[in-house]
Design a protein around this motif. Structure first.
Motif, PDB file in Angstrom:
ATOM      1  N   ILE A 150       8.050   8.537   2.464  1.00 34.71           N
ATOM      2  CA  ILE A 150       7.591   7.035   2.733  1.00 34.71           C
ATOM      3  C   ILE A 150       6.242   6.845   2.325  1.00 34.71           C
ATOM      4  N   ASP A 151       5.413   7.723   2.656  1.00 35.91           N
ATOM      5  CA  ASP A 151       3.855   7.662   2.337  1.00 35.91           C
ATOM      6  C   ASP A 151       3.916   7.593   0.743  1.00 35.91           C
ATOM      7  N   THR A 152       4.676   8.531   0.141  1.00 34.22           N
ATOM      8  CA  THR A 152       4.599   8.877  -1.346  1.00 34.22           C
ATOM      9  C   THR A 152       5.081   7.731  -2.047  1.00 34.22           C
ATOM     10  N   LEU A 153       6.282   6.990  -1.494  1.00 32.29           N
ATOM     11  CA  LEU A 153       6.691   5.793  -2.181  1.00 32.29           C
ATOM     12  C   LEU A 153       5.786   4.642  -2.226  1.00 32.29           C
ATOM     13  N   VAL A 154       5.176   4.459  -0.872  1.00 30.01           N
ATOM     14  CA  VAL A 154       3.954   3.346  -0.863  1.00 30.01           C
ATOM     15  C   VAL A 154       2.959   3.668  -1.893  1.00 30.01           C
ATOM     16  N   LEU A 155       2.388   4.780  -1.862  1.00 24.14           N
ATOM     17  CA  LEU A 155       1.163   5.106  -2.749  1.00 24.14           C
ATOM     18  C   LEU A 155       1.670   5.051  -4.091  1.00 24.14           C
ATOM     19  N   THR A 156       3.154   5.542  -4.349  1.00 25.73           N
ATOM     20  CA  THR A 156       3.513   5.192  -5.986  1.00 25.73           C
ATOM     21  C   THR A 156       3.308   3.667  -6.306  1.00 25.73           C
ATOM     22  N   CYS A 157       3.921   2.926  -5.367  1.00 31.68           N
ATOM     23  CA  CYS A 157       4.004   1.622  -5.595  1.00 31.68           C
ATOM     24  C   CYS A 157       2.482   0.881  -5.656  1.00 31.68           C
ATOM     25  N   LEU A 158       1.601   1.354  -4.872  1.00 34.52           N
ATOM     26  CA  LEU A 158       0.062   1.015  -4.968  1.00 34.52           C
ATOM     27  C   LEU A 158      -0.373   1.141  -6.176  1.00 34.52           C
ATOM     28  N   MET A 159      -0.176   2.386  -6.594  1.00 34.54           N
ATOM     29  CA  MET A 159      -0.787   2.989  -8.067  1.00 34.54           C
ATOM     30  C   MET A 159      -0.289   2.243  -9.048  1.00 34.54           C
ATOM     31  N   PHE A 160       0.687   1.876  -9.077  1.00 32.40           N
ATOM     32  CA  PHE A 160       1.386   1.012 -10.212  1.00 32.40           C
ATOM     33  C   PHE A 160       0.890  -0.558 -10.065  1.00 32.40           C
ATOM     34  N   SER A 161       0.018  -0.905  -9.074  1.00 27.88           N
ATOM     35  CA  SER A 161      -0.417  -2.356  -8.755  1.00 27.88           C
ATOM     36  C   SER A 161      -1.794  -2.474  -9.115  1.00 27.88           C
ATOM     37  N   ARG A 162      -2.369  -3.619  -9.038  1.00 22.69           N
ATOM     38  CA  ARG A 162      -3.626  -3.836  -9.386  1.00 22.69           C
ATOM     39  C   ARG A 162      -4.663  -3.054  -8.301  1.00 22.69           C
ATOM     40  N   HIS A 163      -4.091  -2.455  -7.319  1.00 18.66           N
ATOM     41  CA  HIS A 163      -5.112  -1.842  -6.496  1.00 18.66           C
ATOM     42  C   HIS A 163      -5.137  -0.354  -6.606  1.00 18.66           C
ATOM     43  N   GLY A 164      -4.522   0.024  -7.631  1.00 22.96           N
ATOM     44  CA  GLY A 164      -4.242   1.395  -7.876  1.00 22.96           C
ATOM     45  C   GLY A 164      -5.548   2.045  -8.356  1.00 22.96           C
ATOM     46  N   ASP A 165      -6.178   1.599  -9.314  1.00 22.85           N
ATOM     47  CA  ASP A 165      -7.503   2.284  -9.767  1.00 22.85           C
ATOM     48  C   ASP A 165      -8.762   2.194  -8.954  1.00 22.85           C
ATOM     49  N   ASN A 166      -8.575   2.611  -7.922  1.00 23.68           N
ATOM     50  CA  ASN A 166      -9.859   2.302  -7.194  1.00 23.68           C
ATOM     51  C   ASN A 166     -10.104   3.997  -6.224  1.00 23.68           C
ATOM     52  N   ALA A 167     -11.297   4.291  -6.209  1.00 32.63           N
ATOM     53  CA  ALA A 167     -11.621   5.475  -5.228  1.00 32.63           C
ATOM     54  C   ALA A 167     -10.663   5.551  -4.142  1.00 32.63           C
ATOM     55  N   ARG A 168     -10.683   4.426  -3.269  1.00 33.18           N
ATOM     56  CA  ARG A 168      -9.975   4.784  -2.198  1.00 33.18           C
ATOM     57  C   ARG A 168      -8.450   5.134  -2.329  1.00 33.18           C
ATOM     58  N   ARG A 169      -7.781   4.666  -3.287  1.00 28.55           N
ATOM     59  CA  ARG A 169      -6.414   5.011  -3.474  1.00 28.55           C
ATOM     60  C   ARG A 169      -6.344   6.515  -4.104  1.00 28.55           C
ATOM     61  N   TYR A 170      -7.286   6.957  -4.582  1.00 29.66           N
ATOM     62  CA  TYR A 170      -7.382   8.268  -5.236  1.00 29.66           C
ATOM     63  C   TYR A 170      -7.355   9.199  -3.974  1.00 29.66           C
ATOM     64  N   GLY A 171      -8.250   9.003  -3.103  1.00 32.53           N
ATOM     65  CA  GLY A 171      -8.515   9.508  -2.032  1.00 32.53           C
ATOM     66  C   GLY A 171      -7.076   9.613  -1.436  1.00 32.53           C
ATOM     67  N   ASP A 172      -6.612   8.593  -1.083  1.00 31.96           N
ATOM     68  CA  ASP A 172      -5.206   8.520  -0.398  1.00 31.96           C
ATOM     69  C   ASP A 172      -4.142   9.421  -0.964  1.00 31.96           C
ATOM     70  N   VAL A 173      -4.090   9.586  -2.430  1.00 36.43           N
ATOM     71  CA  VAL A 173      -3.176  10.490  -3.115  1.00 36.43           C
ATOM     72  C   VAL A 173      -3.529  11.856  -2.587  1.00 36.43           C
TER      73      VAL A 173
END
Length: 200
Positions: A150-173
């Protein structure tokens, strides 16, 4: 005096990665708690085994095929997982997106195999203490796979959104990759308990 600047932190990044992130420490604490839970469940397994005149109780040892396939699948999944974590550290958005899609598939595949593991135990959860503990061990680990999926699917959706390309999201990955490694590592002693200890 009141306007004096002691330390200018305006150029520091808004979000840290790895050990510089509070989320990394939270993930580590979460894994410690869950690891303790798995340790207690394994201790219960061996305690019940020590009380039983024979182990397994009133059942043959579980079939090895499904559990061994799942183990191989989990071990192979570590390779793309480590690669995705490295790409996140390097902030390579397109590669991280592809890697998360791959890891989503690696999260789904064990659940498909796990469906065959429960019948391979040759015992129901309510037959006796042996049945209860092996179903509990499989159930606990299934919950962990599902949680990370579930966490991976949510992160996948976020990384394909406008919120994906930032340091916080990369840290979440990176934190998600760390947790998946934990899911794989915790399965190894469970696999030995469920499939090989009854064969001794």
């Amino acid at each position: 005096m009141k306007d004096r600047i002691v330390l200018d932190v305006s150029r520091l990044p808004l979000h840290g990665m790895g050990t510089a992130s509070p989320t990394w420490w939270a993930t580590g604490a979460f894994m410690l708690i869950e690891g303790s839970g798995f340790g207690l469940a394994i201790a219960v397994y061996f305690y019940l085994m020590s009380l039983a005149p024979q182990w397994p109780i009133d059942a043959p040892p579980p079939d090895l095929l499904a559990g061994t396939c799942l183990t191989g699948l989990l071990l192979v999944s570590v390779i793309p997982n480590v690669v995705v974590s490295r790409w996140a550290k390097q902030k390579k958005l397109r590669r991280v997106q592809i890697g998360l899609v791959v890891m989503s598939l690696f999260g789904l595949a064990p659940l498909a195999v796990r469906v065959f593991e429960f019948p391979a135990l040759h015992i129901s959860w309510d037959d006796n203490a042996y049945g209860s503990i092996v179903w509990t061990l499989l159930g606990l680990h299934t919950t962990h796979i599902l949680t990370d999926l579930i966490d991976t699917l949510v992160l996948t959706c976020l990384m394909f959104s406008r919120h994906g390309d930032n340091a916080r999201r990369y840290g979440d990955v990176q934190d998600n990759a760390l947790y998946w490694n934990f899911v794989v590592m915790t399965w190894l002693p469970l696999y030995l308990c469920i499939y090989w200890v009854p064969r001794q």
